[in-house]
Scaffold this motif. Structure first.
Motif, short mmCIF file in Angstrom:
data_model
loop_
_atom_site.label_atom_id
_atom_site.label_comp_id
_atom_site.label_asym_id
_atom_site.label_seq_id
_atom_site.Cartn_x
_atom_site.Cartn_y
_atom_site.Cartn_z
N THR A 4 0.81 -1.22 0.00
CA THR A 4 0.00 0.00 0.00
C THR A 4 0.83 1.26 0.00
OG1 THR A 4 -0.12 -0.11 2.41
CG2 THR A 4 -1.91 -1.15 1.17
N ALA A 5 2.10 1.17 0.32
CA ALA A 5 2.95 2.36 0.41
C ALA A 5 4.07 2.26 -0.61
CB ALA A 5 3.51 2.51 1.82
N LYS A 6 3.83 2.78 -1.77
CA LYS A 6 4.85 2.77 -2.82
C LYS A 6 5.36 4.19 -2.99
CE LYS A 6 2.85 -1.24 -5.12
NZ LYS A 6 2.22 -1.80 -6.33
N PRO A 7 6.62 4.44 -2.65
CA PRO A 7 7.13 5.80 -2.68
C PRO A 7 7.00 6.44 -4.06
CG PRO A 7 8.66 4.34 -1.56
CD PRO A 7 7.62 3.47 -2.21
N PRO A 8 6.48 7.65 -4.12
CA PRO A 8 6.34 8.32 -5.41
C PRO A 8 7.69 8.78 -5.95
CG PRO A 8 5.77 9.83 -3.65
CD PRO A 8 6.01 8.49 -3.00
N ARG A 9 7.78 8.84 -7.26
CA ARG A 9 8.92 9.48 -7.92
C ARG A 9 8.39 10.51 -8.90
NH1 ARG A 9 14.22 5.67 -8.82
NH2 ARG A 9 14.27 4.74 -6.73
N THR A 10 9.20 11.50 -9.16
CA THR A 10 8.80 12.60 -10.03
C THR A 10 9.83 12.78 -11.15
OG1 THR A 10 9.85 14.05 -8.38
CG2 THR A 10 7.44 13.88 -8.32
N PRO A 11 9.44 13.44 -12.27
CA PRO A 11 10.34 13.58 -13.42
C PRO A 11 11.65 14.29 -13.05
CG PRO A 11 8.10 14.16 -14.03
CD PRO A 11 8.09 13.99 -12.54
N TRP A 12 12.72 13.87 -13.72
CA TRP A 12 14.03 14.44 -13.43
C TRP A 12 14.23 15.82 -14.05
CZ3 TRP A 12 16.55 12.75 -9.55
CH2 TRP A 12 16.49 11.41 -9.18
N GLY A 13 13.70 16.03 -15.25
CA GLY A 13 13.95 17.31 -15.91
C GLY A 13 15.45 17.53 -16.08
N THR A 14 15.91 18.70 -15.70
CA THR A 14 17.34 19.06 -15.82
C THR A 14 18.01 19.03 -14.44
OG1 THR A 14 16.76 21.41 -15.67
CG2 THR A 14 16.98 20.45 -17.88
N PHE A 15 17.64 18.07 -13.62
CA PHE A 15 18.17 18.01 -12.25
C PHE A 15 19.69 17.93 -12.29
CE2 PHE A 15 18.94 16.18 -8.04
CZ PHE A 15 18.09 16.96 -7.27
N PRO A 16 20.39 18.78 -11.51
CA PRO A 16 21.86 18.80 -11.56
C PRO A 16 22.48 17.59 -10.87
CG PRO A 16 21.07 20.29 -9.85
CD PRO A 16 19.85 19.80 -10.59
N ASP A 17 23.73 17.33 -11.21
CA ASP A 17 24.46 16.24 -10.58
C ASP A 17 24.62 16.50 -9.09
OD1 ASP A 17 24.67 15.20 -13.09
OD2 ASP A 17 26.85 15.43 -13.25
N VAL A 18 24.64 15.42 -8.31
CA VAL A 18 24.87 15.53 -6.87
C VAL A 18 26.27 16.10 -6.62
CG1 VAL A 18 25.01 14.26 -4.70
CG2 VAL A 18 23.38 13.55 -6.47
N LEU A 19 26.37 17.03 -5.70
CA LEU A 19 27.68 17.57 -5.31
C LEU A 19 28.25 16.67 -4.20
CD1 LEU A 19 26.83 21.38 -5.30
CD2 LEU A 19 28.22 20.13 -6.97
N ILE A 20 29.27 15.90 -4.56
CA ILE A 20 29.91 14.97 -3.63
C ILE A 20 31.12 15.66 -3.00
CG2 ILE A 20 31.08 12.75 -3.41
CD1 ILE A 20 29.35 11.75 -5.73
N HIS A 21 31.20 15.62 -1.67
CA HIS A 21 32.20 16.42 -0.96
C HIS A 21 33.55 15.75 -0.79
CE1 HIS A 21 30.01 20.04 0.80
NE2 HIS A 21 29.15 19.47 -0.03
N ALA A 22 33.59 14.43 -0.61
CA ALA A 22 34.86 13.79 -0.28
C ALA A 22 34.91 12.37 -0.84
CB ALA A 22 35.05 13.75 1.24
N PRO A 23 36.10 11.83 -1.09
CA PRO A 23 36.23 10.44 -1.54
C PRO A 23 35.72 9.48 -0.47
CG PRO A 23 38.30 11.65 -1.82
CD PRO A 23 37.41 12.51 -0.97
N GLU A 24 35.29 8.31 -0.92
CA GLU A 24 34.81 7.29 0.03
C GLU A 24 35.86 6.96 1.08
OE1 GLU A 24 32.14 3.88 -0.96
OE2 GLU A 24 32.81 4.37 -2.99
N SER A 25 37.11 6.84 0.67
CA SER A 25 38.15 6.46 1.61
C SER A 25 38.29 7.48 2.73
CB SER A 25 39.49 6.29 0.89
OG SER A 25 39.86 7.49 0.23
N ALA A 26 38.17 8.77 2.40
CA ALA A 26 38.32 9.81 3.42
C ALA A 26 37.21 9.74 4.46
CB ALA A 26 38.33 11.19 2.76
#
Length: 240
Positions: A4-26
């Motif tokens: 009964t609870a299916k999370p909604p999703r919405t269109p991406w459009g021109t959504f920008p790339d995620v800003l990743i702050h640091a490498p996984e190892s750090a």
């Protein structure tokens, strides 16, 4: 995920790339990481302060110049406790950027994505609850971006309630995971590989079509040999 609870999703459009702050190892080899992931706030503050990137903060401020968005974090339940990193990361971003933080939106289920394989991540979809201000701008904050499904679902939840999601940031993640917005080429590849029948099954199971997948999710499915394998692995992961 319940029927009964299916999370909604919405269109991406021109959504920008995620800003990743640091490498996984750090991040993952930091002395405070394990305690922060298990809910220790002081450890989360130490981790975030040591790995947060001022350059990425400046990029985010420039990207959203003229906006004062609300920062909303993906409060994730882990096997060891409530992950403290996203909320503390949002708090530290708020201090730096002067943007408000929304603490009312919460993840309501345990998905146990840390260390999980791709099918487990696809099968166990994050669900959210909490008041959203219609017309308000939001920025998503998380500690890790892998396939991007949690961010996609948080975006879908906010936008289905009338908010606008402008960007997303993550403390760490794989560089290729920064692209959430599905490319037309990847969507075409996936549909040619597995056809309409699987997409119809996917809509019945998750309440959204392939066009609402992230780039990483679609790539993962496109690289799976057969549609039967996808159905079987999703079913097995849901029952695990």
């Amino acid at each position: 995920m319940s029927d009964t609870a299916k999370p909604p999703r919405t269109p991406w459009g021109t959504f920008p790339d995620v800003l990743i702050h640091a490498p996984e190892s750090a991040v993952k080899q930091h002395h405070a990481y394990k305690a922060a992931k298990s809910g220790d706030g002081a450890s989360a503050i130490a981790l975030v302060n040591d790995t947060m990137s001022e350059q990425q903060n400046q990029r985010l401020a420039e990207l959203l110049r003229g906006h004062t968005p609300t920062l909303v974090s993906a409060h994730a339940y882990e096997r060891e406790g409530v992950n403290a990193i996203p909320e503390i990361f949002a708090d530290e971003l708020s201090k730096t950027l002067g943007w408000p933080v929304d603490e009312a939106v919460l993840q309501t289920n345990v998905v146990a994505h840390t260390g999980a394989d791709g099918f487990s991540r696809l099968a166990r979809q994050a669900e959210f609850s909490g008041a959203i201000q219609p017309g308000c701008d939001y920025v998503l904050v998380d500690d890790f971006v892998g396939m991007g499904g949690t961010l996609a679902n948080l975006k879908g939840y906010i936008e289905s309630q009338g908010g606008r999601v402008l960007a997303a940031v993550s403390l760490t993640g794989k560089p290729h995971s920064a692209k959430l917005a599905l490319t037309p080429e990847r969507l075409r590849e996936l549909r040619m590989k597995h056809g309409t029948e699987l997409e119809n099954w996917w809509i019945g199971r998750f309440a959204h079509g392939f066009d609402a997948l992230t780039e990483s999710e679609a790539r993962y499915l496109a690289r799976t040999a057969t549609a039967d394998t996808i159905r079987d692995r999703i079913a097995a992961a849901e029952q695990a």
